[in-house]
Design a protein around this motif. Structure first.
Motif, short mmCIF file in Angstrom:
data_model
loop_
_atom_site.label_atom_id
_atom_site.label_comp_id
_atom_site.label_asym_id
_atom_site.label_seq_id
_atom_site.Cartn_x
_atom_site.Cartn_y
_atom_site.Cartn_z
N GLN A 1 -2.03 0.44 -9.77
CA GLN A 1 -2.46 0.90 -8.46
C GLN A 1 -3.95 1.19 -8.50
O GLN A 1 -4.45 1.78 -9.46
CB GLN A 1 -1.71 2.17 -8.05
N GLN B 1 -1.07 -1.72 -4.69
CA GLN B 1 -0.25 -1.79 -5.90
C GLN B 1 0.17 -3.21 -6.25
O GLN B 1 0.33 -4.06 -5.38
CB GLN B 1 0.97 -0.89 -5.77
N TRP C 1 0.84 -1.19 0.00
CA TRP C 1 0.00 0.00 0.00
C TRP C 1 0.88 1.25 0.00
O TRP C 1 1.93 1.26 0.63
CB TRP C 1 -0.92 0.02 1.22
N GLU D 1 -3.40 8.35 -14.89
CA GLU D 1 -4.13 8.42 -13.62
C GLU D 1 -5.58 8.81 -13.90
O GLU D 1 -5.84 9.74 -14.66
CB GLU D 1 -3.47 9.44 -12.69
N TYR E 1 -3.50 3.65 -2.13
CA TYR E 1 -3.53 2.75 -3.28
C TYR E 1 -2.95 1.38 -2.90
O TYR E 1 -1.97 1.29 -2.16
CB TYR E 1 -2.67 3.30 -4.43
N GLY F 1 -7.33 2.34 -5.74
CA GLY F 1 -7.71 2.74 -4.40
C GLY F 1 -8.76 3.82 -4.43
O GLY F 1 -9.65 3.80 -5.27
N ALA G 1 -7.41 5.08 -9.94
CA ALA G 1 -6.50 4.05 -10.46
C ALA G 1 -5.33 4.73 -11.18
O ALA G 1 -5.49 5.80 -11.77
CB ALA G 1 -7.23 3.11 -11.41
#
Length: 255
Positions: free
Chosen positions: A112, A101, A65, A164, A99, A114, A146
């Motif tokens: 990633q 990963q 994380w 992103e 996140y 979250g 993400a």
């Protein structure tokens, strides 16, 4: 076989460390802004906007994380379609997230996923209007998020392609009601559904960023890309949106 396996693990170790090292990023951008706020006027505005973005990512090599903090400041100067009216817009967005990963394809692909908490504070000011010339913006949102990062060599240099995406889920925002003045809210204390719960239906706000990094040095990379922040809402019989498109450039520093 054993020696080859050891050699492969040694070769992959720098990639894993690179993926999880704490980093800080400073970027500036310029591009188009499109604004609508029916509390002020039914007219749409467009013009040039500027942004500053600071990103701080924290991770531990043995953890799956990581956390991220982003500060985004936007300022825009816009005009209506007839160029008779002039409006200024400013926004500050704070993003904090966590996140999970995963490393894929020999640690060249980092995925990633979250969630982000987003706090927004801003304003729109119509410089040519005397009736309700300004509108404040204040909201809190929870946004699933993400990130995908792919590292690849090119011309004997190391590059990273990153995408992103943040999408809306639920939140709460401040808004005057249709026909309600700020004088009624703050001077007379008349509440009229001014704190409004929002969802991805009433406030379909989302944000995306596509960048590419060139590893210019051991602890420094040059980053360029595109940032799109699309904030919109329809509450209290009022519509508003701010569409910001930015070409970004900056540096990424490893700590």
């Amino acid at each position: 076989m054993k020696n080859r396996l050891i050699s492969l693990l040694i070769a992959l170790t720098p990639l894993v460390s690179q993926a999880q090292e704490p980093t800080s990023t400073h970027m500036i951008g310029v591009g188009n802004s499109r604004i609508l706020d029916t509390y002020i006027t039914q007219e749409k505005f467009s013009g040039i906007g500027f942004s500053y973005l600071y990103i701080k990512e924290r991770a531990k090599p043995v953890k799956r994380w990581n956390s991220i903090i982003e500060h985004e400041i936007d300022l825009s100067s816009t005009k209506d379609r007839s160029e008779d009216a002039h409006a200024l817009e400013g926004n500050y967005n704070l993003y904090w997230g966590r996140y999970r990963q995963w490393q894929c394809f020999g640690d060249r692909l980092l995925l990633q996923a979250g969630a982000l908490a987003n706090a927004n504070l801003g304003f729109i000011y119509d410089m040519t209007s005397s009736n309700n010339p300004a509108q404040a913006r204040l909201s809190l949102n929870l946004m699933p998020a993400a990130v995908a990062t792919y590292r690849f060599p090119l011309f004997r240099q190391q590059f990273s392609l990153r995408y992103e995406l943040n999408v809306p889920l639920v939140g709460v925002m401040f808004s005057p009601n249709y026909g309600q003045s700020y004088y009624e809210i703050f001077n007379r204390g008349i509440y009229d559904h001014n704190i409004v719960p929002t969802t991805f239906i009433s406030a379909p706000t989302f944000r995306q960023m596509l960048t590419i990094d060139w590893n210019a040095g051991k602890n420094c990379s040059l980053r360029i890309g595109y940032l799109g922040n699309y904030q919109q809402a329809q509450v209290n019989n009022l519509k508003q949106h701010i569409y910001a498109h930015r070409v970004m450039i900056g540096i990424v520093m490893k700590r």
